[in-house]
Design an enzyme around this catalytic site. Structure first.
Site, PDB file in Angstrom:
ATOM      1  CE  LYS A  16      -4.099   1.354   2.499  1.00  0.00           C
ATOM      2  NZ  LYS A  16      -5.001   1.558   1.094  1.00  0.00           N
TER       3      LYS A  16
HETATM    4  N1  PPE Z   1      -7.510  -1.816  -2.885  1.00  0.00           N
HETATM    5  C1  PPE Z   1      -7.224  -0.748  -3.041  1.00  0.00           C
HETATM    6  C2  PPE Z   1      -6.479  -0.169  -4.002  1.00  0.00           C
HETATM    7  C3  PPE Z   1      -7.498  -0.006  -1.838  1.00  0.00           C
HETATM    8  O1  PPE Z   1      -7.034   1.139  -1.502  1.00  0.00           O
HETATM    9  C4  PPE Z   1      -8.122  -0.513  -0.683  1.00  0.00           C
HETATM   10  C5  PPE Z   1      -8.516   0.056   0.555  1.00  0.00           C
HETATM   11  C6  PPE Z   1      -8.777  -2.029  -0.672  1.00  0.00           C
HETATM   12  C7  PPE Z   1      -8.270  -2.521  -1.961  1.00  0.00           C
HETATM   13  C8  PPE Z   1      -9.275  -2.735   0.462  1.00  0.00           C
HETATM   14  O2  PPE Z   1      -8.383  -3.071   1.321  1.00  0.00           O
HETATM   15  P1  PPE Z   1      -8.847  -3.206   2.920  1.00  0.00           P
HETATM   16  O3  PPE Z   1      -8.956  -1.876   3.454  1.00  0.00           O
HETATM   17  O4  PPE Z   1      -7.506  -3.739   3.606  1.00  0.00           O
HETATM   18  O5  PPE Z   1      -9.857  -3.949   2.838  1.00  0.00           O
HETATM   19  N2  PPE Z   1      -8.664   1.465   0.629  1.00  0.00           N
HETATM   20  C9  PPE Z   1      -8.103   2.359   1.433  1.00  0.00           C
HETATM   21  C10 PPE Z   1      -8.161   3.987   1.290  1.00  0.00           C
HETATM   22  C11 PPE Z   1      -9.258   4.665   0.830  1.00  0.00           C
HETATM   23  C12 PPE Z   1      -9.070   6.224   0.574  1.00  0.00           C
HETATM   24  O6  PPE Z   1      -9.829   6.786  -0.261  1.00  0.00           O
HETATM   25  O7  PPE Z   1      -7.948   6.717   1.124  1.00  0.00           O
HETATM   26  C13 PPE Z   1      -9.188   2.051   2.899  1.00  0.00           C
HETATM   27  O8  PPE Z   1     -10.348   1.745   2.535  1.00  0.00           O
HETATM   28  O9  PPE Z   1      -8.900   2.471   3.765  1.00  0.00           O
END
Ligand code: PPE
Length: 309
Positions: free
Chosen positions: A161
């Site tokens: 990330k």
């Molecule tokens: N893919 C991406 C690209 C992504 O950024 C997130 C989280 C996910 C999948 C889901 O991952 P998880 O949160 O571990 O279930 N995106 C984060 C950022 C949002 C933002 O706008 O900043 C979040 O949900 O916190």
């Protein structure tokens, strides 16, 4: 809601609690120029047993894992970041909030090798409601396939990330919103489904669940993992290494997004094609209801997923 309207006054930065307006960096910060930062998004829920962070340990582990390809040594032990975060939530007097830990190469020199730069570490917390709107959780969102493809993990590791890699998400999001959609679905280089700009994607077909495997250029989402477990516990078959073609999306019985910010959000249309009945489907509904029962503490199954404030 903008930060100015929020009632939060403290941020943890490099080992200290500082006033919100003092949590600043130099304009020649390495991470600002080259995107050399790693971050997390975590939610603290106001559960029946008090404020509790959902899957904190997994998020923290992913933060350290994200740093590895960049040779970044986060100069704090996980326990120190945990303590700091719990204290930060208490100090800001929050029952529920979003938590944003970040580590990035700081100010010393520019040039592509960051090894001489100090690693800065911070955690901020603030209230953040439903990511795609309260209505989205009930009615579902209208999404469009992005014309921007997701980079392959051989270009920028997609399971890390990394701050810099989010320009891809920003492009997809701007395009979708500019065209009147709530969110995008981003395809990978092969043209199969990767994920949303900030969400993983699930498809329901003939009562079974499918979600792209981690080689499809997506983040190893913690909500994704949680939903896989919950769905299996509910008796569903879950294909978690799926390859999903663009065409399959249009004929899906149901689609939904998962993410820390997005939680479990139904998708009601793709490129103006209704998905299923064009509303939240029954499988999505069952999984979403169970998810909120868990995070709001109405069941004590999955207790091990919580760190109490
Ligand atoms: N893919 C991406 C690209 C992504 O950024 C997130 C989280 C996910 C999948 C889901 O991952 P998880 O949160 O571990 O279930 N995106 C984060 C950022 C949002 C933002 O706008 O900043 C979040 O949900 O916190």
């Amino acid at each position: 809601m903008s930060f100015e309207e929020m009632d939060v006054d403290t941020i943890w930065m490099d080992g200290e609690f500082v006033d919100w307006e003092d949590a600043n960096v130099h304009v020649l910060t390495h991470g600002l120029h080259y995107g050399t930062g790693v971050f997390e998004g975590v939610r603290c829920y106001d559960t029946e047993n008090g404020p509790a962070i959902f899957r904190w340990e997994e998020h923290l582990e992913r933060l350290y894992d994200s740093a590895k390809p960049y040779d970044m040594e986060i100069p704090f032990e996980p326990e120190e970041i945990t303590e700091a975060t719990l204290e930060l939530i208490r100090r800001n007097d929050l029952e529920s909030c979003y938590i944003r830990p970040i580590a990035f190469y700081g100010y010393k020199m520019l040039g592509l090798n960051p090894s001489d730069c100090p690693v800065k570490t911070a955690v901020a917390v603030w209230p953040w409601g439903a990511y795609l709107g309260e209505e989205a959780l009930e009615e579902g969102v209208d999404v469009a396939i992005s014309s921007w493809r997701k980079h392959a993990s051989s270009q920028i590791p997609t399971t890390s990330k990394t701050t810099g890699s989010y320009v891809n998400s920003v492009l997809a999001s701007l395009e979708a919103k500019g065209n009147g959609y709530v969110e995008a679905i981003v395809l990978n280089k092969e043209g199969n489904v990767a994920e949303g700009p900030g969400e993983n994607l699930f498809m329901v077909r003939d009562g079974e669940l499918f979600t792209p495997g981690l080689a499809e250029s997506n983040l190893d989402g913690i909500t994704r993992k949680s939903v896989i477990r919950v769905a299996r516990d509910l008796g569903y078959t879950v294909h978690d290494q799926a390859t999903i073609s663009r065409g399959e999306l249009y004929n899906a019985d149901e689609l939904f997004f998962t993410g820390t910010a997005a939680e479990v959000t139904p998708i009601r249309s793709v490129d103006d094609n209704e998905i299923g009945a064009g509303t939240k489907g029954p499988v999505t509904d069952e999984i979403q209801t169970t998810f909120f029962d868990i995070v709001e503490g109405r069941t004590d199954e999955y207790e091990e997923w919580f760190t109490y404030v």
